[in-house]
Design an enzyme around this catalytic site. Structure first.
Site, PDB file in Angstrom:
ATOM      1  N   ASN A 209      47.870  55.170  95.412  1.00  0.00           N
ATOM      2  CA  ASN A 209      46.479  54.818  95.150  1.00  0.00           C
ATOM      3  C   ASN A 209      46.432  53.466  94.445  1.00  0.00           C
ATOM      4  O   ASN A 209      47.464  52.846  94.179  1.00  0.00           O
ATOM      5  CB  ASN A 209      45.784  55.902  94.324  1.00  0.00           C
ATOM      6  CG  ASN A 209      46.499  56.178  93.022  1.00  0.00           C
ATOM      7  OD1 ASN A 209      46.583  55.324  92.146  1.00  0.00           O
ATOM      8  ND2 ASN A 209      47.039  57.393  92.885  1.00  0.00           N
ATOM      9  N   LEU A 318      46.246  68.329  85.010  1.00  0.00           N
ATOM     10  CA  LEU A 318      45.180  68.456  84.024  1.00  0.00           C
ATOM     11  C   LEU A 318      44.719  69.903  83.884  1.00  0.00           C
ATOM     12  O   LEU A 318      44.518  70.405  82.768  1.00  0.00           O
ATOM     13  CB  LEU A 318      44.011  67.546  84.406  1.00  0.00           C
ATOM     14  CG  LEU A 318      42.853  67.455  83.411  1.00  0.00           C
ATOM     15  CD1 LEU A 318      43.339  67.016  82.039  1.00  0.00           C
ATOM     16  CD2 LEU A 318      41.777  66.507  83.927  1.00  0.00           C
ATOM     17  N   PHE A 333      39.974  62.013  82.939  1.00  0.00           N
ATOM     18  CA  PHE A 333      39.320  60.864  83.576  1.00  0.00           C
ATOM     19  C   PHE A 333      38.841  61.278  84.963  1.00  0.00           C
ATOM     20  O   PHE A 333      39.545  62.012  85.671  1.00  0.00           O
ATOM     21  CB  PHE A 333      40.284  59.683  83.695  1.00  0.00           C
ATOM     22  CG  PHE A 333      40.326  58.813  82.473  1.00  0.00           C
ATOM     23  CD1 PHE A 333      39.795  57.533  82.503  1.00  0.00           C
ATOM     24  CD2 PHE A 333      40.871  59.280  81.289  1.00  0.00           C
ATOM     25  CE1 PHE A 333      39.822  56.728  81.370  1.00  0.00           C
ATOM     26  CE2 PHE A 333      40.906  58.493  80.158  1.00  0.00           C
ATOM     27  CZ  PHE A 333      40.379  57.209  80.192  1.00  0.00           C
ATOM     28  N   LYS A 347      34.319  68.676  86.627  1.00  0.00           N
ATOM     29  CA  LYS A 347      35.746  68.512  86.331  1.00  0.00           C
ATOM     30  C   LYS A 347      36.054  68.889  84.886  1.00  0.00           C
ATOM     31  O   LYS A 347      37.066  69.546  84.604  1.00  0.00           O
ATOM     32  CB  LYS A 347      36.161  67.068  86.605  1.00  0.00           C
ATOM     33  CG  LYS A 347      37.660  66.824  86.478  1.00  0.00           C
ATOM     34  CD  LYS A 347      38.050  65.428  86.962  1.00  0.00           C
ATOM     35  CE  LYS A 347      39.556  65.229  86.938  1.00  0.00           C
ATOM     36  NZ  LYS A 347      39.960  63.903  87.456  1.00  0.00           N
TER      37      LYS A 347
END
Length: 423
Positions: A209, A318, A333, A347
């Protein structure tokens, strides 16, 4: 907090230079060592002897007036400064700084220093609003220079508007808060992830990415500067590691998971700024896959020549940290392109984070590769704070300040009634 600190005050030629005398006096009384640099124009408003009397140190006005043959003045001042504050900063000095000019004591010292630099503009309201001045201020912001917002009121030229130098008491408080914050994270251990993971297809190809790691590195640098013990787990980043952090380098999502879990239990705060690949190839080729040449007489490749790569999900680091959490404060994030608030809150709740930093990567001035960002902070109650465009270094300080207020046991923990004031 100011005892033993060396603070350099740069005084430019403006009527507001008299306020720098008050600031110098306050800093000296607080125990700081104050060194003053003045432009030739500043000496027309306030004499160097005034600052010398208050600071009890030589005042620098000329690059070539060397008092000690054993040292070069502008290098010595630059090397020993803990903070440099240009107050008042004229349009001329701001322009010099923006374009790297060095033709006097002050501008030469500013190019030689590695200390934090603050600029407090003071000038006519129309000069301040001029496109050239605003452009120069933006250049300085992007380089990490802190621009102190001018005050509004009656100006010496007779106009009323923005352009006044803040009062000495306000500047002193800003400096005092800065040095207090230097130690605000002492005793805390922070785990920061940064960069973008790569998932190998074969020895020369990978799925990746656009993450540059700049935001995560800025957060690690800011936390270390505030006294924290920082572990930085970094994936495929081409920028130097900040001083004072322990760097752990990884490439893939699975390597990052392993490194993070090894540090998680001992961490007080976890900042997951890395862009972790959601999928990886189910199989990694051990040799480079060769493109099949066209058959004689064929004009293009056929479907038989297509390459299908099967992907499997990577571990959700996460989410796993959210499940394992005992005492840790977790900051996630979210990089989105639309419906920012909806996806950020979703999220935050699914991953059991305490704070979510979200940005729209399609917006100009935000995103991966640039030095600036535009983010919003969310907690369990929704939008906590929305920041305008600023450098990633500035944002790092702001994010850590909010996190510090929300840490369990913090005397300044943000309450619901204060949320509007934060925006």
């Amino acid at each position: 907090m100011l005892k033993g600190k060396t603070i350099v005050i740069g005084v430019c030629g403006g009527i507001a230079s008299y306020k720098a005398v008050g600031l110098c006096s306050m800093l000296v009384k607080a125990g700081a060592k104050v060194q003053v640099m003045m432009t030739q124009s500043a000496a027309k408003f306030v004499t160097p002897f005034t600052f010398q009397t208050i600071s009890r140190h030589q005042v620098y006005t000329d690059t070539f007036e060397e008092q000690d043959a054993a040292r070069i003045s502008h290098i010595d001042v630059a090397d020993h400064a803990d903070l440099i504050v240009i107050a008042p900063a004229t349009a001329n000095m701001i322009g010099k700084m923006a374009h790297g000019l060095a033709d006097d004591m002050m501008s030469t010292t500013l190019l030689a220093t590695t200390a934090p630099i603050w600029v407090s503009p003071a000038m006519n309201v129309h000069m301040l609003a001029h496109a050239a001045v605003q452009h120069n201020l933006e250049i300085l912001r992007q380089r990490g220079v802190r621009i102190l917002d001018p005050a509004e009121g009656q100006l010496a030229c007779g106009y009323t508007g923005k352009g006044r130098l803040p009062e000495p008491e306000d500047l002193f408080q800003e400096i005092q808060c800065y040095f207090q914050a230097e130690h605000s994270w002492q005793g805390k251990r922070l785990l920061v992830t940064a960069g973008g993971t790569r998932e190998r297809i074969d020895p020369v190809r990978y799925i990746g990415n656009d993450s540059s790691g700049k935001m995560g590195y800025a957060l690690a640098e800011a936390a270390a500067r505030k006294g924290a013990d920082v572990v930085l787990v970094s994936a495929n980043v081409a920028i130097p590691a900040p001083e004072g952090v322990r760097l752990v380098q990884v490439e893939t999502a699975e390597q990052m998971r392993s490194a993070v879990l090894q540090e998680f239990d001992q961490s007080h705060v976890v900042i997951k700024a890395a862009a972790v690949a959601d999928y990886r190839p189910i199989r990694t080729e051990t040799k480079k896959r060769k493109k099949q040449p066209l058959e004689p007489g064929a004009s293009q490749q056929t479907d038989a020549d297509n390459w299908t790569i099967e992907l499997v999900p990577n571990p959700d680091i996460l989410a796993e940290l959210g499940e394992r959490r005992t005492h840790q404060f977790i900051i996630g994030f979210a990089a989105e392109t639309h419906d920012l608030a909806h996806y950020a809150m979703d999220k935050l709740r699914r991953k059991k984070c305490q704070l979510m930093v979200a940005n729209d990567i399609s917006a100009e001035g935000a995103g991966f590769h640039g030095d600036t960002n535009i983010v919003s902070l969310f907690d369990d109650n929704g939008l906590l704070m929305a920041f305008p465009q600023m450098t990633k270094r500035e944002l790092a300080d702001r994010i850590l300040s909010v996190a510090e207020q929300k840490l369990p046991g913090s005397s300044s923990e943000v309450q619901g009634g204060e949320r509007d004031a934060l925006r």
